[in-house]
Design a protein around this motif. Sequence first.
Motif, PDB file in Angstrom:
ATOM      1  N   PHE A  80      11.845 -13.050  26.245  1.00  0.00           N
ATOM      2  CA  PHE A  80      11.568 -12.993  24.813  1.00  0.00           C
ATOM      3  C   PHE A  80      12.509 -12.002  24.146  1.00  0.00           C
ATOM      4  CE2 PHE A  80       7.802 -14.659  26.690  1.00  0.00           C
ATOM      5  CZ  PHE A  80       7.281 -15.540  25.755  1.00  0.00           C
ATOM      6  N   LEU A  81      12.738 -12.200  22.852  1.00  0.00           N
ATOM      7  CA  LEU A  81      13.533 -11.248  22.094  1.00  0.00           C
ATOM      8  C   LEU A  81      12.754  -9.955  21.918  1.00  0.00           C
ATOM      9  CD1 LEU A  81      14.972 -13.375  19.147  1.00  0.00           C
ATOM     10  CD2 LEU A  81      16.129 -12.664  21.238  1.00  0.00           C
ATOM     11  N   PRO A  82      13.434  -8.808  21.957  1.00  0.00           N
ATOM     12  CA  PRO A  82      12.738  -7.556  21.623  1.00  0.00           C
ATOM     13  C   PRO A  82      12.297  -7.616  20.161  1.00  0.00           C
ATOM     14  CG  PRO A  82      14.928  -7.128  22.530  1.00  0.00           C
ATOM     15  CD  PRO A  82      14.823  -8.601  22.312  1.00  0.00           C
ATOM     16  N   LEU A  83      11.163  -7.040  19.878  1.00  0.00           N
ATOM     17  CA  LEU A  83      10.622  -7.015  18.525  1.00  0.00           C
ATOM     18  C   LEU A  83      10.563  -5.572  18.068  1.00  0.00           C
ATOM     19  CD1 LEU A  83       9.092  -8.483  16.173  1.00  0.00           C
ATOM     20  CD2 LEU A  83       7.010  -7.960  17.429  1.00  0.00           C
ATOM     21  N   LEU A  84      11.095  -5.296  16.870  1.00  0.00           N
ATOM     22  CA  LEU A  84      11.081  -3.959  16.302  1.00  0.00           C
ATOM     23  C   LEU A  84      10.270  -3.947  15.017  1.00  0.00           C
ATOM     24  CD1 LEU A  84      14.867  -3.056  16.665  1.00  0.00           C
ATOM     25  CD2 LEU A  84      12.997  -2.337  18.151  1.00  0.00           C
ATOM     26  N   ILE A  85       9.397  -2.950  14.892  1.00  0.00           N
ATOM     27  CA  ILE A  85       8.614  -2.746  13.681  1.00  0.00           C
ATOM     28  C   ILE A  85       8.755  -1.268  13.329  1.00  0.00           C
ATOM     29  CG2 ILE A  85       6.344  -2.885  12.591  1.00  0.00           C
ATOM     30  CD1 ILE A  85       5.647  -4.914  14.883  1.00  0.00           C
ATOM     31  N   SER A  86       9.217  -0.966  12.114  1.00  0.00           N
ATOM     32  CA  SER A  86       9.460   0.410  11.699  1.00  0.00           C
ATOM     33  C   SER A  86       8.364   0.908  10.767  1.00  0.00           C
ATOM     34  CB  SER A  86      10.809   0.522  10.996  1.00  0.00           C
ATOM     35  OG  SER A  86      11.843   0.285  11.910  1.00  0.00           O
ATOM     36  N   PHE A  87       8.057   2.204  10.913  1.00  0.00           N
ATOM     37  CA  PHE A  87       7.027   2.860  10.103  1.00  0.00           C
ATOM     38  C   PHE A  87       7.614   4.118   9.475  1.00  0.00           C
ATOM     39  CE2 PHE A  87       4.914   0.493  13.378  1.00  0.00           C
ATOM     40  CZ  PHE A  87       3.869  -0.120  12.710  1.00  0.00           C
ATOM     41  N   ASN A  88       7.538   4.199   8.170  1.00  0.00           N
ATOM     42  CA  ASN A  88       7.988   5.372   7.443  1.00  0.00           C
ATOM     43  C   ASN A  88       6.744   6.098   6.942  1.00  0.00           C
ATOM     44  OD1 ASN A  88       8.992   7.265   5.696  1.00  0.00           O
ATOM     45  ND2 ASN A  88      10.047   5.814   4.365  1.00  0.00           N
ATOM     46  N   THR A  89       6.478   7.286   7.485  1.00  0.00           N
ATOM     47  CA  THR A  89       5.272   8.020   7.094  1.00  0.00           C
ATOM     48  C   THR A  89       5.587   9.152   6.115  1.00  0.00           C
ATOM     49  OG1 THR A  89       5.390   9.549   8.969  1.00  0.00           O
ATOM     50  CG2 THR A  89       4.172   7.484   9.306  1.00  0.00           C
ATOM     51  N   GLU A  90       6.734   9.052   5.433  1.00  0.00           N
ATOM     52  CA  GLU A  90       7.113  10.084   4.482  1.00  0.00           C
ATOM     53  C   GLU A  90       6.164  10.104   3.289  1.00  0.00           C
ATOM     54  OE1 GLU A  90      11.239   9.968   3.372  1.00  0.00           O
ATOM     55  OE2 GLU A  90      11.834   9.596   5.440  1.00  0.00           O
ATOM     56  N   MET A  91       5.803  11.310   2.912  1.00  0.00           N
ATOM     57  CA  MET A  91       4.909  11.518   1.773  1.00  0.00           C
ATOM     58  C   MET A  91       5.477  12.641   0.903  1.00  0.00           C
ATOM     59  SD  MET A  91       1.197  11.508   3.661  1.00  0.00           S
ATOM     60  CE  MET A  91       0.414  12.048   2.172  1.00  0.00           C
ATOM     61  N   LYS A  92       5.189  12.574  -0.381  1.00  0.00           N
ATOM     62  CA  LYS A  92       5.559  13.646  -1.287  1.00  0.00           C
ATOM     63  C   LYS A  92       4.618  14.826  -1.040  1.00  0.00           C
ATOM     64  CE  LYS A  92       6.904  10.271  -4.741  1.00  0.00           C
ATOM     65  NZ  LYS A  92       6.520   9.632  -5.999  1.00  0.00           N
ATOM     66  N   GLU A  93       5.097  16.009  -1.348  1.00  0.00           N
ATOM     67  CA  GLU A  93       4.248  17.189  -1.210  1.00  0.00           C
ATOM     68  C   GLU A  93       3.030  17.029  -2.120  1.00  0.00           C
ATOM     69  OE1 GLU A  93       4.603  21.979  -1.748  1.00  0.00           O
ATOM     70  OE2 GLU A  93       6.416  20.843  -1.342  1.00  0.00           O
ATOM     71  N   ASN A  94       1.875  17.371  -1.626  1.00  0.00           N
ATOM     72  CA  ASN A  94       0.593  17.276  -2.348  1.00  0.00           C
ATOM     73  C   ASN A  94       0.145  15.843  -2.605  1.00  0.00           C
ATOM     74  OD1 ASN A  94       0.446  20.117  -2.493  1.00  0.00           O
ATOM     75  ND2 ASN A  94       1.674  20.106  -4.360  1.00  0.00           N
ATOM     76  N   GLU A  95       0.796  14.856  -1.996  1.00  0.00           N
ATOM     77  CA  GLU A  95       0.380  13.462  -2.155  1.00  0.00           C
ATOM     78  C   GLU A  95      -0.801  13.178  -1.250  1.00  0.00           C
ATOM     79  OE1 GLU A  95       2.516   9.129  -2.472  1.00  0.00           O
ATOM     80  OE2 GLU A  95       3.425  10.618  -1.164  1.00  0.00           O
ATOM     81  N   THR A  96      -1.742  12.401  -1.730  1.00  0.00           N
ATOM     82  CA  THR A  96      -2.900  12.041  -0.926  1.00  0.00           C
ATOM     83  C   THR A  96      -2.814  10.576  -0.521  1.00  0.00           C
ATOM     84  OG1 THR A  96      -4.199  11.490  -2.883  1.00  0.00           O
ATOM     85  CG2 THR A  96      -4.413  13.734  -2.037  1.00  0.00           C
ATOM     86  N   VAL A  97      -3.445  10.262   0.604  1.00  0.00           N
ATOM     87  CA  VAL A  97      -3.460   8.902   1.124  1.00  0.00           C
ATOM     88  C   VAL A  97      -4.893   8.398   1.065  1.00  0.00           C
ATOM     89  CG1 VAL A  97      -3.066   7.490   3.164  1.00  0.00           C
ATOM     90  CG2 VAL A  97      -1.507   9.344   2.621  1.00  0.00           C
ATOM     91  N   ASN A  98      -5.081   7.254   0.451  1.00  0.00           N
ATOM     92  CA  ASN A  98      -6.414   6.648   0.378  1.00  0.00           C
ATOM     93  C   ASN A  98      -6.787   5.976   1.684  1.00  0.00           C
ATOM     94  OD1 ASN A  98      -6.761   7.388  -2.327  1.00  0.00           O
ATOM     95  ND2 ASN A  98      -5.650   5.590  -3.016  1.00  0.00           N
ATOM     96  N   ASP A  99      -5.803   5.402   2.366  1.00  0.00           N
ATOM     97  CA  ASP A  99      -6.035   4.640   3.587  1.00  0.00           C
ATOM     98  C   ASP A  99      -5.021   5.086   4.628  1.00  0.00           C
ATOM     99  OD1 ASP A  99      -7.957   2.955   2.236  1.00  0.00           O
ATOM    100  OD2 ASP A  99      -6.229   2.048   1.262  1.00  0.00           O
TER     101      ASP A  99
END
Length: 144
Positions: A80-99
């Motif tokens: 099978f072909l290799p599968l790549l999935i990228s995740f960018n978890t960068e957040m602004k200072e004082n930014e909140t995440v709902n989920d």
Amino acid sequence: MLGLLILMSYNTIANGSEPADFIINGKILRTDKKLDKYCKLELFEENKIIDTLNLTLNKEFEFKLKKNVWYTIRVTKEGFLPLLISFNTEMKENETVNDNKFYFETALIDTESSKYLNKEFIDFPLVLVALNHETGSFEAKDLF
């Protein structure tokens, strides 16, 4: 199936262990019951492997991620072909995440079927998951 089936599920962390900023979990689907049922998942942080799982297809996996880091999951299986999935978890200072939880399911593409794909895009990540700053949720963004 070339496209990535993305199913999103958002929750807060509710376990007693050291909290992660984000949790990524999902399944690599077994599309042909005649094939070996195992694959390998590697979690990269800034191009360095930080975790490896030998996973049974159709079984859930989980990775805990920290904020302000780029991650990539590479899924490999012989034939099978290799599968790549990228995740960018960068957040602004004082930014909140709902989920802070992201769930996905995908299937691998066998090398025979890959002969019909655009060769220029095979080595690129299939999808980028990043924080939507307006909603405070992580969302998949197709790259191609």
